[in-house]
Motif scaffolding. Structure first.
Motif, PDB file in Angstrom:
ATOM      1  N   UNK A  55      12.925  24.150  33.370  1.00  0.00           N
ATOM      2  CA  UNK A  55      12.127  23.256  34.214  1.00  0.00           C
ATOM      3  C   UNK A  55      12.747  21.867  34.229  1.00  0.00           C
ATOM      4  N   UNK A  56      13.130  21.398  33.059  1.00  0.00           N
ATOM      5  CA  UNK A  56      13.744  20.084  32.962  1.00  0.00           C
ATOM      6  C   UNK A  56      15.047  20.025  33.773  1.00  0.00           C
ATOM      7  N   UNK A  57      15.823  21.097  33.746  1.00  0.00           N
ATOM      8  CA  UNK A  57      17.070  21.142  34.516  1.00  0.00           C
ATOM      9  C   UNK A  57      16.806  21.012  36.019  1.00  0.00           C
ATOM     10  N   UNK A  58      15.767  21.696  36.502  1.00  0.00           N
ATOM     11  CA  UNK A  58      15.428  21.596  37.921  1.00  0.00           C
ATOM     12  C   UNK A  58      14.973  20.173  38.289  1.00  0.00           C
ATOM     13  N   UNK A  59      14.177  19.581  37.425  1.00  0.00           N
ATOM     14  CA  UNK A  59      13.711  18.211  37.671  1.00  0.00           C
ATOM     15  C   UNK A  59      14.907  17.259  37.724  1.00  0.00           C
ATOM     16  N   UNK A  60      15.799  17.388  36.759  1.00  0.00           N
ATOM     17  CA  UNK A  60      16.969  16.495  36.698  1.00  0.00           C
ATOM     18  C   UNK A  60      17.883  16.666  37.907  1.00  0.00           C
ATOM     19  N   UNK A  61      18.098  17.885  38.330  1.00  0.00           N
ATOM     20  CA  UNK A  61      18.947  18.119  39.503  1.00  0.00           C
ATOM     21  C   UNK A  61      18.307  17.525  40.752  1.00  0.00           C
ATOM     22  N   UNK A  62      17.020  17.684  40.881  1.00  0.00           N
ATOM     23  CA  UNK A  62      16.297  17.118  42.022  1.00  0.00           C
ATOM     24  C   UNK A  62      16.401  15.589  42.015  1.00  0.00           C
ATOM     25  N   UNK A  63      16.199  14.989  40.866  1.00  0.00           N
ATOM     26  CA  UNK A  63      16.310  13.529  40.752  1.00  0.00           C
ATOM     27  C   UNK A  63      17.730  13.079  41.091  1.00  0.00           C
ATOM     28  N   UNK A  64      18.720  13.798  40.556  1.00  0.00           N
ATOM     29  CA  UNK A  64      20.118  13.417  40.796  1.00  0.00           C
ATOM     30  C   UNK A  64      20.443  13.413  42.285  1.00  0.00           C
ATOM     31  N   UNK A  65      20.090  14.478  42.972  1.00  0.00           N
ATOM     32  CA  UNK A  65      20.384  14.571  44.401  1.00  0.00           C
ATOM     33  C   UNK A  65      19.584  13.532  45.202  1.00  0.00           C
ATOM     34  N   UNK A  66      18.360  13.292  44.779  1.00  0.00           N
ATOM     35  CA  UNK A  66      17.528  12.296  45.457  1.00  0.00           C
ATOM     36  C   UNK A  66      18.095  10.884  45.260  1.00  0.00           C
ATOM     37  N   UNK A  67      18.606  10.602  44.079  1.00  0.00           N
ATOM     38  CA  UNK A  67      19.209   9.288  43.821  1.00  0.00           C
ATOM     39  C   UNK A  67      20.446   9.086  44.695  1.00  0.00           C
ATOM     40  N   UNK A  68      21.239  10.142  44.860  1.00  0.00           N
ATOM     41  CA  UNK A  68      22.414  10.060  45.732  1.00  0.00           C
ATOM     42  C   UNK A  68      21.978   9.832  47.172  1.00  0.00           C
ATOM     43  N   UNK A  69      20.960  10.549  47.591  1.00  0.00           N
ATOM     44  CA  UNK A  69      20.404  10.383  48.937  1.00  0.00           C
ATOM     45  C   UNK A  69      19.871   8.958  49.114  1.00  0.00           C
ATOM     46  N   UNK A  70      19.164   8.490  48.105  1.00  0.00           N
ATOM     47  CA  UNK A  70      18.578   7.141  48.142  1.00  0.00           C
ATOM     48  C   UNK A  70      19.683   6.084  48.279  1.00  0.00           C
ATOM     49  N   UNK A  71      20.756   6.254  47.533  1.00  0.00           N
ATOM     50  CA  UNK A  71      21.880   5.320  47.625  1.00  0.00           C
ATOM     51  C   UNK A  71      22.467   5.349  49.027  1.00  0.00           C
ATOM     52  N   UNK A  72      22.536   6.530  49.617  1.00  0.00           N
ATOM     53  CA  UNK A  72      23.062   6.656  50.990  1.00  0.00           C
ATOM     54  C   UNK A  72      22.159   5.929  51.982  1.00  0.00           C
ATOM     55  N   UNK A  73      20.855   6.054  51.816  1.00  0.00           N
ATOM     56  CA  UNK A  73      19.959   5.346  52.740  1.00  0.00           C
ATOM     57  C   UNK A  73      20.134   3.833  52.613  1.00  0.00           C
TER      58      UNK A  73
END
Length: 165
Positions: A55-73
């Motif tokens: 579960x923690x791995x899924x949360x971390x991967x989601x956060x990681x991709x979202x942070x990259x997306x956020x930086x792009x925005x």
């Protein structure tokens, strides 16, 4: 010595005394606590529950991709393109909720299942918003996919919890 120098000196002195007291108090507290606890009976080799770790791995991967997306925005905003504004807002909200989820998972909180339900809604919203821009922005595509994967696992996790009860 004028009044300003006196106030500054007192302020500096009080800060120093406060810091020293905090350091000494913490040291004494930790020493006293360490003396009270018998660690010889503890099993430090017990791993985290594999399902919680996953579960923690899924949360971390989601956060990681979202942070990259956020930086792009943010980069798009700097270029004057604000089409991703709604995505940026929803993504930021999902990141905050997910970071709190990490703490609950690490503590195997009794509120984990209930909080996961909120996280699912926020993560689905993020995925849906990112998906709108997935064709034009790889960061949005990756974030949407990570969010959808996480939501799928979160739902599975909740289902597993019900079966155990």
């Amino acid at each position: 010595m004028n009044k300003t120098e006196t106030n500054t000196s007192r302020r500096t002195l009080l800060k120093g005394v406060g810091a020293l007291t905090a350091v000494l108090g913490t040291g004494l507290s930790l020493t006293a606590h360490a003396a009270e606890v018998d660690h010889s009976m503890m099993n430090h080799d017990l791993p985290i529950d594999p399902k919680l770790e996953e579960l923690m791995d899924y949360v971390l991967e989601c956060i990681k991709m979202a942070e990259i997306c956020q930086q792009h925005t943010m980069h798009m905003f700097q270029m004057g393109d604000t089409k991703l504004a709604d995505c940026a807002i929803v993504t930021q909200e999902m990141i905050v909720v997910s970071k709190a989820l990490l703490t609950l998972v690490a503590n195997n909180s009794k509120s984990l299942k209930d909080y996961l339900k909120v996280t699912i809604k926020m993560t689905e919203s993020c995925a849906e918003e990112c998906e709108k821009f997935a064709e034009d922005h790889i960061q949005c595509k990756d974030s949407a996919e990570a969010c959808y994967d996480a939501v799928e696992f979160y739902k599975e996790f909740i289902g597993t919890c019900r079966k155990k009860a």
